[in-house]
Write a protein that holds these residues in place. Structure first.
Motif, mmCIF file in Angstrom:
data_model
loop_
_atom_site.group_PDB
_atom_site.id
_atom_site.type_symbol
_atom_site.label_atom_id
_atom_site.label_comp_id
_atom_site.label_asym_id
_atom_site.label_seq_id
_atom_site.Cartn_x
_atom_site.Cartn_y
_atom_site.Cartn_z
ATOM 1 N N ALA A 251 0.828 -1.212 0.000
ATOM 2 C CA ALA A 251 0.000 0.000 0.000
ATOM 3 C C ALA A 251 0.863 1.263 0.000
ATOM 4 O O ALA A 251 0.513 2.259 -0.624
ATOM 5 C CB ALA A 251 -0.919 -0.003 1.232
ATOM 6 N N SER B 153 -5.057 3.840 4.859
ATOM 7 C CA SER B 153 -6.089 3.496 3.864
ATOM 8 C C SER B 153 -6.979 4.691 3.559
ATOM 9 O O SER B 153 -7.320 4.946 2.394
ATOM 10 C CB SER B 153 -6.958 2.334 4.375
ATOM 11 N N LEU C 165 -5.184 7.151 1.372
ATOM 12 C CA LEU C 165 -5.132 6.656 -0.013
ATOM 13 C C LEU C 165 -6.495 6.807 -0.677
ATOM 14 O O LEU C 165 -6.584 7.105 -1.873
ATOM 15 C CB LEU C 165 -4.681 5.194 -0.020
ATOM 16 N N ALA D 237 -7.424 8.888 -3.996
ATOM 17 C CA ALA D 237 -8.106 8.258 -5.134
ATOM 18 C C ALA D 237 -9.137 9.183 -5.767
ATOM 19 O O ALA D 237 -9.633 8.905 -6.862
ATOM 20 C CB ALA D 237 -8.767 6.954 -4.690
ATOM 21 N N LEU E 295 -4.173 9.216 -17.875
ATOM 22 C CA LEU E 295 -3.089 9.238 -16.892
ATOM 23 C C LEU E 295 -3.643 9.534 -15.505
ATOM 24 O O LEU E 295 -3.360 8.818 -14.539
ATOM 25 C CB LEU E 295 -2.082 10.320 -17.300
ATOM 26 N N LEU E 296 -4.458 10.583 -15.389
ATOM 27 C CA LEU E 296 -5.033 10.947 -14.098
ATOM 28 C C LEU E 296 -5.937 9.826 -13.586
ATOM 29 O O LEU E 296 -5.905 9.483 -12.397
ATOM 30 C CB LEU E 296 -5.826 12.258 -14.226
ATOM 31 N N TYR F 117 -3.782 7.184 -12.125
ATOM 32 C CA TYR F 117 -3.278 7.496 -10.783
ATOM 33 C C TYR F 117 -4.366 7.242 -9.739
ATOM 34 O O TYR F 117 -4.116 6.676 -8.677
ATOM 35 C CB TYR F 117 -2.816 8.952 -10.693
ATOM 36 N N ARG F 118 -5.575 7.699 -10.052
ATOM 37 C CA ARG F 118 -6.674 7.506 -9.098
ATOM 38 C C ARG F 118 -6.918 6.025 -8.844
ATOM 39 O O ARG F 118 -7.124 5.597 -7.700
ATOM 40 C CB ARG F 118 -7.956 8.151 -9.642
ATOM 41 N N ALA G 251 -4.794 3.643 -9.139
ATOM 42 C CA ALA G 251 -3.663 3.100 -8.365
ATOM 43 C C ALA G 251 -3.824 3.418 -6.884
ATOM 44 O O ALA G 251 -3.607 2.560 -6.020
ATOM 45 C CB ALA G 251 -2.351 3.675 -8.894
ATOM 46 N N PHE G 252 -4.231 4.662 -6.591
ATOM 47 C CA PHE G 252 -4.436 5.033 -5.182
ATOM 48 C C PHE G 252 -5.577 4.212 -4.578
ATOM 49 O O PHE G 252 -5.504 3.784 -3.427
ATOM 50 C CB PHE G 252 -4.740 6.531 -5.064
ATOM 51 N N LEU G 253 -6.623 4.021 -5.360
ATOM 52 C CA LEU G 253 -7.756 3.231 -4.850
ATOM 53 C C LEU G 253 -7.328 1.787 -4.567
ATOM 54 O O LEU G 253 -7.687 1.211 -3.529
ATOM 55 C CB LEU G 253 -8.905 3.257 -5.868
ATOM 56 N N ALA H 209 -4.350 0.764 -3.825
ATOM 57 C CA ALA H 209 -3.499 0.773 -2.624
ATOM 58 C C ALA H 209 -4.345 0.939 -1.369
ATOM 59 O O ALA H 209 -4.048 0.336 -0.329
ATOM 60 C CB ALA H 209 -2.466 1.895 -2.740
ATOM 61 N N ALA H 210 -5.413 1.747 -1.469
ATOM 62 C CA ALA H 210 -6.308 1.916 -0.307
ATOM 63 C C ALA H 210 -6.962 0.590 0.059
ATOM 64 O O ALA H 210 -7.080 0.241 1.243
ATOM 65 C CB ALA H 210 -7.371 2.966 -0.626
ATOM 66 N N ILE I 265 -5.750 -2.374 -0.521
ATOM 67 C CA ILE I 265 -4.706 -3.213 0.094
ATOM 68 C C ILE I 265 -4.508 -2.803 1.557
ATOM 69 O O ILE I 265 -4.350 -3.654 2.439
ATOM 70 C CB ILE I 265 -3.382 -3.094 -0.699
#
Lengths: 186, 57
Positions: free
Chosen positions: A53, A116, A119, A123, B19-20, B23-24, B26-28, B30-31, B33
């Motif tokens: 993460a 989390s 993140l 998002a 691209l944007l 990124y969003r 990817a962040f989601l 990771a969130a 995870i």
């Protein structure tokens, strides 16, 4: 994507070979009995997920700041400095006393949830906001979460190991973090 | 206030917008995870171990 999956499959195959060698060798590099230590497996699993993460956050935040907010390389370094400072100060000053007061698990879970949440905020990151509005608050919450989670996870992964195995347990949890980071980024 | 970057993205080719979105996503991911890590910690990590119970070194 096929290349990533192929390399992942090859890595899993090599991992299986490594485990077989460790199980059958007289003097294994990583004795599998180590995993019977209380908390070690759980600590390593959480550490892998923490790395999975955390490292993508740094990676994609760098890309966002450069390609969307158009920061220079120097500006990018300055933009990420507050995160580093928060981690440094909180890990040194706050996490230990909090663990002493509340125990490992509550501090760890709070940190992971904060990370989390941060993140989740990132998002929804827009293209038309400034660094101060869209990035700094979330990045500071993420840094706080990492500060709270990392030490308790490390303690969990090492706490159950016998004194003569703490070096092994330490090496294992650091490796797990690196592997989790690579997998998360992939 | 719309920044220069937003203006750039407003008239951007599809690749920039993708691209944007990337990124969003990817962040989601990771969130999610991170949430999984929280759940694993809640279920599998033992309760109230204190700092003094962990060997140093």
């Amino acid at each position: 994507m096929p290349q990533t999956l192929g390399l992942l499959g090859a890595a899993l195959g090599l991992l299986a070979v490594f485990l077989i060698i460790q199980a059958t060798s007289r003097e294994p590099l990583l004795p599998l009995r180590l995993f019977r230590a209380p908390g070690l497996a759980a600590g390593n699993l959480v550490m892998a997920l923490l790395g999975a993460a955390w490292i993508p956050l740094w990676f994609f935040l760098n890309l966002y700041l450069q390609s969307v907010l158009q920061l220079t390389v120097f500006g990018l370094g300055l933009a990420l400095l507050p995160m580093t400072l928060v981690i440094m100060v909180f890990m040194v000053k706050l996490t230990g006393p909090l663990i002493g007061r509340f125990g490992v698990k509550p501090v760890m879970v709070t940190g992971l949830l904060a990370l989390s949440g941060a993140l989740g905020l990132l998002a929804t990151i827009p293209a038309d906001r400034s660094y101060l509005v869209s990035v700094l608050p979330a990045s500071l919450i993420a840094a706080l979460g990492m500060s709270l989670a990392y030490i308790p996870v490390t303690m969990t992964g090492m706490g159950g190991a016998a004194p003569e195995d703490t070096g092994l347990a330490s090496g294992l949890i650091n490796t797990t973090y690196q592997v989790g980071s690579a997998l998360g980024l992939a | 206030m719309v920044s220069a970057a937003a203006a750039q993205f407003a008239g951007a080719p599809h690749e920039a917008v993708d691209l944007l979105s990337g990124y969003r996503a990817a962040f989601l991911g990771a969130a999610l995870i991170g949430l999984l890590a929280s759940a694993v910690a809640l279920v599998f990590v033992r309760g109230k171990r204190k700092l003094t119970e962990v060997p140093i070194g």
